[in-house]
Scaffold this active site. Structure first.
Site, mmCIF file in Angstrom:
data_model
loop_
_atom_site.group_PDB
_atom_site.id
_atom_site.type_symbol
_atom_site.label_atom_id
_atom_site.label_comp_id
_atom_site.label_asym_id
_atom_site.label_seq_id
_atom_site.Cartn_x
_atom_site.Cartn_y
_atom_site.Cartn_z
ATOM 1 N N ASP A 115 0.877 -1.172 0.000
ATOM 2 C CA ASP A 115 0.000 0.000 0.000
ATOM 3 C C ASP A 115 0.914 1.221 0.000
ATOM 4 O OD1 ASP A 115 -1.515 2.198 0.766
ATOM 5 O OD2 ASP A 115 -2.808 1.040 2.102
ATOM 6 N N VAL A 116 0.859 2.020 -1.066
ATOM 7 C CA VAL A 116 1.828 3.119 -1.201
ATOM 8 C C VAL A 116 1.650 4.207 -0.143
ATOM 9 C CG1 VAL A 116 2.214 2.785 -3.682
ATOM 10 C CG2 VAL A 116 0.420 4.387 -2.909
ATOM 11 N N ASN A 167 2.407 5.892 -10.027
ATOM 12 C CA ASN A 167 1.146 5.845 -10.776
ATOM 13 C C ASN A 167 -0.083 5.598 -9.911
ATOM 14 O OD1 ASN A 167 -0.545 5.192 -13.347
ATOM 15 N ND2 ASN A 167 -0.708 3.344 -12.060
ATOM 16 N N TYR A 226 -9.559 14.911 -5.042
ATOM 17 C CA TYR A 226 -8.722 14.424 -6.148
ATOM 18 C C TYR A 226 -7.944 15.585 -6.783
ATOM 19 C CZ TYR A 226 -7.492 11.939 -10.489
ATOM 20 O OH TYR A 226 -6.816 11.372 -11.551
ATOM 21 N N LYS A 266 -3.820 16.186 -6.937
ATOM 22 C CA LYS A 266 -3.023 16.310 -8.168
ATOM 23 C C LYS A 266 -2.352 17.685 -8.255
ATOM 24 C CE LYS A 266 -3.947 12.144 -9.737
ATOM 25 N NZ LYS A 266 -2.916 11.103 -9.792
HETATM 26 P P1 NAD Z 1 -6.890 2.300 -12.145
HETATM 27 O O1 NAD Z 1 -7.921 2.314 -11.077
HETATM 28 O O2 NAD Z 1 -6.916 1.215 -13.149
HETATM 29 O O3 NAD Z 1 -5.421 2.336 -11.537
HETATM 30 C C1 NAD Z 1 -5.092 2.813 -10.275
HETATM 31 C C2 NAD Z 1 -4.234 1.761 -9.616
HETATM 32 O O4 NAD Z 1 -3.777 2.246 -8.344
HETATM 33 C C3 NAD Z 1 -5.020 0.473 -9.356
HETATM 34 O O5 NAD Z 1 -4.261 -0.631 -9.817
HETATM 35 C C4 NAD Z 1 -5.161 0.449 -7.854
HETATM 36 O O6 NAD Z 1 -5.220 -0.858 -7.304
HETATM 37 C C5 NAD Z 1 -3.889 1.167 -7.429
HETATM 38 N N1 NAD Z 1 -3.950 1.656 -6.059
HETATM 39 C C6 NAD Z 1 -4.967 2.289 -5.433
HETATM 40 N N2 NAD Z 1 -4.653 2.515 -4.150
HETATM 41 C C7 NAD Z 1 -3.396 2.015 -3.963
HETATM 42 C C8 NAD Z 1 -2.525 1.927 -2.852
HETATM 43 N N3 NAD Z 1 -2.876 2.417 -1.663
HETATM 44 N N4 NAD Z 1 -1.316 1.339 -3.016
HETATM 45 C C9 NAD Z 1 -0.948 0.831 -4.225
HETATM 46 N N5 NAD Z 1 -1.741 0.874 -5.308
HETATM 47 C C10 NAD Z 1 -2.949 1.460 -5.175
HETATM 48 O O7 NAD Z 1 -7.004 3.730 -12.840
HETATM 49 P P2 NAD Z 1 -6.002 4.477 -13.844
HETATM 50 O O8 NAD Z 1 -6.834 5.376 -14.632
HETATM 51 O O9 NAD Z 1 -5.127 3.518 -14.521
HETATM 52 O O10 NAD Z 1 -5.157 5.393 -12.839
HETATM 53 C C11 NAD Z 1 -3.752 5.414 -12.792
HETATM 54 C C12 NAD Z 1 -3.273 6.816 -12.467
HETATM 55 O O11 NAD Z 1 -3.603 7.697 -13.555
HETATM 56 C C13 NAD Z 1 -3.904 7.428 -11.221
HETATM 57 O O12 NAD Z 1 -2.934 8.152 -10.499
HETATM 58 C C14 NAD Z 1 -4.948 8.380 -11.794
HETATM 59 O O13 NAD Z 1 -5.231 9.442 -10.934
HETATM 60 C C15 NAD Z 1 -4.232 8.846 -13.061
HETATM 61 N N6 NAD Z 1 -5.112 9.411 -14.075
HETATM 62 C C16 NAD Z 1 -6.007 8.630 -14.752
HETATM 63 C C17 NAD Z 1 -6.814 9.228 -15.724
HETATM 64 C C18 NAD Z 1 -7.797 8.439 -16.551
HETATM 65 O O14 NAD Z 1 -8.501 9.049 -17.345
HETATM 66 N N7 NAD Z 1 -7.887 7.146 -16.424
HETATM 67 C C19 NAD Z 1 -6.728 10.601 -15.963
HETATM 68 C C20 NAD Z 1 -5.827 11.344 -15.242
HETATM 69 C C21 NAD Z 1 -5.011 10.757 -14.307
#
Ligand code: NAD
Length: 273
Positions: free
Chosen positions: A71-72, A98, A171, A175
């Protein structure tokens, strides 16, 4: 069999947090295709993590990946993850911060727990992982035959580091915090040859935002925010991350690369606004 593109990351090890799904898994794969060893971090989805690791290790990619649970947002778990990763691969050269989540609520209804969880994972998690990575980079020192920088950090931010987002104050605040964390680290650690940047995705098709694109009506609404007129794919982020970790981008430091199809161009102002 996958062509390892230009082998731009050969001999390096990348740790990608939250890479059992979505953008993280595409980043892990893109790094592996460039020849990097990959540590796939996950918090709960072991099956997803194993799938990513197996895909990288199989004959198609023929890379080298392991999964590590942590857990990060927890200091001891992050330290343990770095120790395990370093003892397996020898060192870590690239950190992709990420992992992230959303806990959306109208502002007046947002609980302290919803606020805190998002800040803990999205912002404190990036601090904890970056600190361990930087400690390792400084301890290990330069390897000019491997990379110009002694280490690279990519922070996964969001267009919401600059676009306010009602209903998602926790959120957007996390960010916005990532932006200043990244810039402050870059200013402080650039002289030590640690290269730090962010990627700010726009709307990418992943589980985090499924309800925004998984019906034709929702996708049509979403496209109004994207001048380039398509929703992003996870590979759009993977390819930029691999390049940003490579020496081809060695002079890019302390900046955010928006990968958003133009979402930050204020598309509502097209025409008469
Ligand atoms: P996602 O939900 O598939 O990925 C997020 C990952 O973070 C998941 O695998 C989840 O299990 C993991 N996670 C959550 N809490 C955690 C913890 N405490 N310790 C370790 N891992 C943890 O969604 P995504 O869209 O792939 O998101 C990845 C990143 O991209 C995030 O930081 C998100 O904010 C950012 N992001 C996504 C989008 C989008 O449109 N999908 C847009 C902007 C930013």
């Amino acid at each position: 069999m996958y062509q390892k593109f230009n082998k731009r990351l050969e001999g390096q090890t990348a740790l990608v947090t939250g890479s059992s799904s979505g953008i993280g898994s595409a980043v892990a794969l893109a790094m592996a295709k460039e020849g990097a060893n990959v540590i796939v971090n996950y918090v709960g989805d072991e099956t997803g993590a194993i799938k990513v690791v197996d895909f990288i290790n199989n004959d198609e990619v023929s890379g080298s990946a392991i999964s590590i649970q942590a857990d990060v947002s927890k200091e001891d778990q992050v330290q343990d993850m770095f120790q395990k990763g370093i003892s397996h691969f020898g060192t870590i050269d690239i950190l992709v911060n990420n992992a992230g989540l959303q806990k959306d609520a109208a502002f007046q209804d947002m609980t302290l727990a919803e606020w805190q969880k998002v800040i803990d994972v999205n912002l404190t998690g990036q601090f904890l992982c970056a600190r361990e990575a930087i400690r390792e980079f400084l301890k290990r020192g330069p390897r000019p035959e491997i990379s110009a920088a002694i280490g690279k950090i990519i922070c996964m931010s969001s267009v919401h580091e600059v676009i306010p987002w009602g209903g998602h104050a926790n959120y957007a605040a996390s960010k916005g915090g990532v932006m200043m964390l990244m810039k402050s680290m870059a200013q402080e650690l650039g002289p030590k040859k640690i290269r730090i940047n962010s990627i700010a995705p726009g709307a990418i098709k992943t589980p985090i935002n499924k309800n925004a694109w998984d019906t034709p009506e929702a996708e049509k609404e979403l496209l109004k925010l994207i001048p380039y007129n398509r929703v992003g794919e996870t590979s759009d982020i993977g390819s930029v991350a691999a390049w940003l970790a490579s020496d081809e981008s060695d002079y890019i430091h302390g900046t955010t690369i928006f990968v958003d199809g133009g979402m930050t161009l204020y598309p509502g102002f097209y025409g008469n606004g």
